[in-house]
Motif scaffolding. Structure first.
Motif, PDB file in Angstrom:
ATOM      1  N   PRO A 166       0.835  -1.213   0.000  1.00  0.00           N
ATOM      2  CA  PRO A 166       0.000   0.000   0.000  1.00  0.00           C
ATOM      3  C   PRO A 166       0.865   1.256   0.000  1.00  0.00           C
ATOM      4  N   HIS A 167       0.312   2.325  -0.543  1.00  0.00           N
ATOM      5  CA  HIS A 167       0.970   3.628  -0.602  1.00  0.00           C
ATOM      6  C   HIS A 167      -0.104   4.674  -0.347  1.00  0.00           C
ATOM      7  N   ALA A 168       0.305   5.824   0.164  1.00  0.00           N
ATOM      8  CA  ALA A 168      -0.670   6.878   0.471  1.00  0.00           C
ATOM      9  C   ALA A 168      -1.509   7.266  -0.749  1.00  0.00           C
ATOM     10  N   LYS A 169      -0.948   7.100  -1.955  1.00  0.00           N
ATOM     11  CA  LYS A 169      -1.667   7.483  -3.176  1.00  0.00           C
ATOM     12  C   LYS A 169      -2.137   6.288  -4.003  1.00  0.00           C
ATOM     13  N   GLY A 170      -1.949   5.067  -3.499  1.00  0.00           N
ATOM     14  CA  GLY A 170      -2.359   3.896  -4.259  1.00  0.00           C
ATOM     15  C   GLY A 170      -1.603   2.663  -3.800  1.00  0.00           C
ATOM     16  N   ALA A 171      -0.788   2.104  -4.703  1.00  0.00           N
ATOM     17  CA  ALA A 171       0.012   0.926  -4.358  1.00  0.00           C
ATOM     18  C   ALA A 171       1.321   0.984  -5.138  1.00  0.00           C
ATOM     19  N   THR A 172       2.363   0.411  -4.548  1.00  0.00           N
ATOM     20  CA  THR A 172       3.658   0.326  -5.227  1.00  0.00           C
ATOM     21  C   THR A 172       4.024  -1.135  -5.452  1.00  0.00           C
ATOM     22  N   PHE A 173       4.863  -1.351  -6.457  1.00  0.00           N
ATOM     23  CA  PHE A 173       5.455  -2.664  -6.688  1.00  0.00           C
ATOM     24  C   PHE A 173       6.860  -2.447  -7.232  1.00  0.00           C
ATOM     25  N   ASP A 174       7.665  -3.500  -7.174  1.00  0.00           N
ATOM     26  CA  ASP A 174       9.033  -3.439  -7.681  1.00  0.00           C
ATOM     27  C   ASP A 174       9.134  -4.219  -8.990  1.00  0.00           C
ATOM     28  N   LEU A 175       9.729  -3.594  -9.981  1.00  0.00           N
ATOM     29  CA  LEU A 175      10.054  -4.241 -11.256  1.00  0.00           C
ATOM     30  C   LEU A 175      11.524  -4.655 -11.173  1.00  0.00           C
ATOM     31  N   ILE A 176      11.773  -5.957 -11.202  1.00  0.00           N
ATOM     32  CA  ILE A 176      13.117  -6.503 -10.991  1.00  0.00           C
ATOM     33  C   ILE A 176      13.686  -6.967 -12.328  1.00  0.00           C
ATOM     34  N   THR A 177      14.902  -6.552 -12.616  1.00  0.00           N
ATOM     35  CA  THR A 177      15.592  -6.930 -13.842  1.00  0.00           C
ATOM     36  C   THR A 177      16.965  -7.489 -13.485  1.00  0.00           C
ATOM     37  N   THR A 178      17.329  -8.614 -14.078  1.00  0.00           N
ATOM     38  CA  THR A 178      18.679  -9.151 -13.876  1.00  0.00           C
ATOM     39  C   THR A 178      19.322  -9.416 -15.232  1.00  0.00           C
ATOM     40  N   VAL A 179      20.644  -9.269 -15.269  1.00  0.00           N
ATOM     41  CA  VAL A 179      21.430  -9.550 -16.470  1.00  0.00           C
ATOM     42  C   VAL A 179      22.529 -10.532 -16.074  1.00  0.00           C
ATOM     43  N   GLU A 180      22.591 -11.647 -16.801  1.00  0.00           N
ATOM     44  CA  GLU A 180      23.597 -12.679 -16.542  1.00  0.00           C
ATOM     45  C   GLU A 180      24.443 -12.901 -17.791  1.00  0.00           C
ATOM     46  N   ASP A 181      25.739 -13.104 -17.584  1.00  0.00           N
ATOM     47  CA  ASP A 181      26.606 -13.517 -18.685  1.00  0.00           C
ATOM     48  C   ASP A 181      27.062 -14.947 -18.409  1.00  0.00           C
ATOM     49  N   SER A 182      28.089 -15.401 -19.124  1.00  0.00           N
ATOM     50  CA  SER A 182      28.513 -16.796 -18.987  1.00  0.00           C
ATOM     51  C   SER A 182      29.053 -17.122 -17.597  1.00  0.00           C
ATOM     52  N   LEU A 183      29.426 -16.090 -16.825  1.00  0.00           N
ATOM     53  CA  LEU A 183      29.977 -16.312 -15.478  1.00  0.00           C
ATOM     54  C   LEU A 183      28.911 -16.209 -14.390  1.00  0.00           C
ATOM     55  N   GLY A 184      27.687 -15.804 -14.737  1.00  0.00           N
ATOM     56  CA  GLY A 184      26.636 -15.685 -13.729  1.00  0.00           C
ATOM     57  C   GLY A 184      26.078 -14.273 -13.656  1.00  0.00           C
ATOM     58  N   LEU A 185      25.544 -13.918 -12.488  1.00  0.00           N
ATOM     59  CA  LEU A 185      24.866 -12.633 -12.319  1.00  0.00           C
ATOM     60  C   LEU A 185      25.856 -11.483 -12.473  1.00  0.00           C
ATOM     61  N   LEU A 186      25.518 -10.566 -13.370  1.00  0.00           N
ATOM     62  CA  LEU A 186      26.387  -9.433 -13.685  1.00  0.00           C
ATOM     63  C   LEU A 186      25.812  -8.128 -13.157  1.00  0.00           C
ATOM     64  N   TRP A 187      24.487  -7.987 -13.246  1.00  0.00           N
ATOM     65  CA  TRP A 187      23.827  -6.696 -12.970  1.00  0.00           C
ATOM     66  C   TRP A 187      22.404  -6.963 -12.513  1.00  0.00           C
ATOM     67  N   GLU A 188      21.917  -6.114 -11.600  1.00  0.00           N
ATOM     68  CA  GLU A 188      20.534  -6.238 -11.130  1.00  0.00           C
ATOM     69  C   GLU A 188      19.934  -4.843 -10.984  1.00  0.00           C
ATOM     70  N   GLY A 189      18.691  -4.694 -11.393  1.00  0.00           N
ATOM     71  CA  GLY A 189      17.988  -3.429 -11.264  1.00  0.00           C
ATOM     72  C   GLY A 189      16.653  -3.608 -10.569  1.00  0.00           C
ATOM     73  N   GLU A 190      16.255  -2.595  -9.820  1.00  0.00           N
ATOM     74  CA  GLU A 190      14.989  -2.624  -9.077  1.00  0.00           C
ATOM     75  C   GLU A 190      14.342  -1.247  -9.198  1.00  0.00           C
ATOM     76  N   SER A 191      13.230  -1.180  -9.925  1.00  0.00           N
ATOM     77  CA  SER A 191      12.498   0.074 -10.097  1.00  0.00           C
ATOM     78  C   SER A 191      11.209   0.008  -9.285  1.00  0.00           C
ATOM     79  N   ARG A 192      11.035   0.944  -8.366  1.00  0.00           N
ATOM     80  CA  ARG A 192       9.783   1.001  -7.600  1.00  0.00           C
ATOM     81  C   ARG A 192       8.783   1.882  -8.345  1.00  0.00           C
TER      82      ARG A 192
END
Length: 282
Positions: A120-146
């Protein structure tokens, strides 16, 4: 989490059409599935992005560039029938990225996106959009947009989450955000949100003039902070405050170079556009 694998990054025009047609909230439950696919990094596209966002030439991908690699997948996820909120009108409140290893020599990666953490949020609701980027060695980058969807009714108390104003920052640089930067950023990102393109299209959504894209503000800031920041094992978090109206001048204040620090983006009349911090990944 149920994952759907796509053969390639989705074509954007049909997804824009889908976004334009969905205007109503259709539920209060996030999907339990995510999307992933393999994406090729195009050096010419990276060069165009560097130019628009102010990044210097480098063998390393800009820390914010994985957002561009993921945009088609994000758009597909957020315009799917089972996603309950209309994409147009979502408000980007904050963004966190984590760079786990140096992003040099990156050419072929697996990008994954999903949503979580509906609150819940004072003006509605929030959620997180999660993005991950992996290369041949595994997890390289992660993003989280609220993201905020106004008008959603959820039970419970809205958690208080906000960065305090920094007290150890000084002016580092300033730059102009020209009237056409929303269109230029759209061409390199694929994000043609009408509120960024022109005063005419922005007025359709209640803005007196076009506003700069939040992720352009963050990318332009990261480009200006390049000498301040380590290239890996770094978490960069920002909260978006008042939008940057176009055209306009912005002022970047930042702490001393190092493994951690604070930043602030301000405009004329001391308007606060963005607050942020960087630190090693916990």
């Amino acid at each position: 989490m149920l994952w759907h694998t796509l053969p390639r990054s989705p074509a954007l025009p049909p997804l824009y059409w889908r976004a334009a047609l969905k205007r109503k909230i259709t539920g209060t439950t996030l999907p339990t599935s995510g999307l992933h696919c393999r994406v090729q990094v195009n050096p010419e596209a990276v060069a165009a992005y560097r130019k628009v966002c102010g990044f210097a030439e480098s063998p390393m991908l800009p820390a914010t560039y994985p957002h561009i690699l993921a945009f088609g997948l994000q758009l597909q996820l957020l315009t799917a029938r089972e996603f309950p909120f209309p994409l147009l009108g979502l408000v980007h409140l904050s963004n966190r990225i984590r760079v786990f290893r140096p992003m040099g020599g990156v050419s072929d990666v697996r990008v994954s996106v999903h949503t979580r953490n509906l609150q819940p949020h004072a003006k509605g609701a929030t959620f997180d959009l999660i993005t991950t980027v992996e290369d041949s060695l595994g997890l390289l980058w992660e993003g989280e947009s609220r993201m905020l969807c106004r008008g959603v009714k959820l039970d419970g108390e809205a958690p208080e989450q906000s960065l305090p104003a920094p007290n150890t920052v000084n002016e580092l640089t300033r730059w102009q955000a020209p009237s056409d930067i929303g269109r230029r950023y759209a061409r390199v990102s694929g994000d043609y949100n009408p509120i960024h393109l022109s005063a005419l299209t922005a007025k359709l959504f209640g803005f007196p003039q076009a506003i700069a894209h939040g992720l352009w503000n963050k990318a332009r800031t990261m480009a200006a902070l390049h000498e301040h920041l380590p290239s890996a094992n770094i978490e960069l978090y920002v909260e978006f405050k008042k939008p940057v109206r176009l055209p306009g001048e912005v002022i970047l204040l930042a702490g001393a170079p190092g493994s951690s620090g604070e930043l602030q983006l301000k405009g004329s009349g001391d308007i606060e556009h963005m607050l942020g911090k960087w630190q090693p990944i916990a």
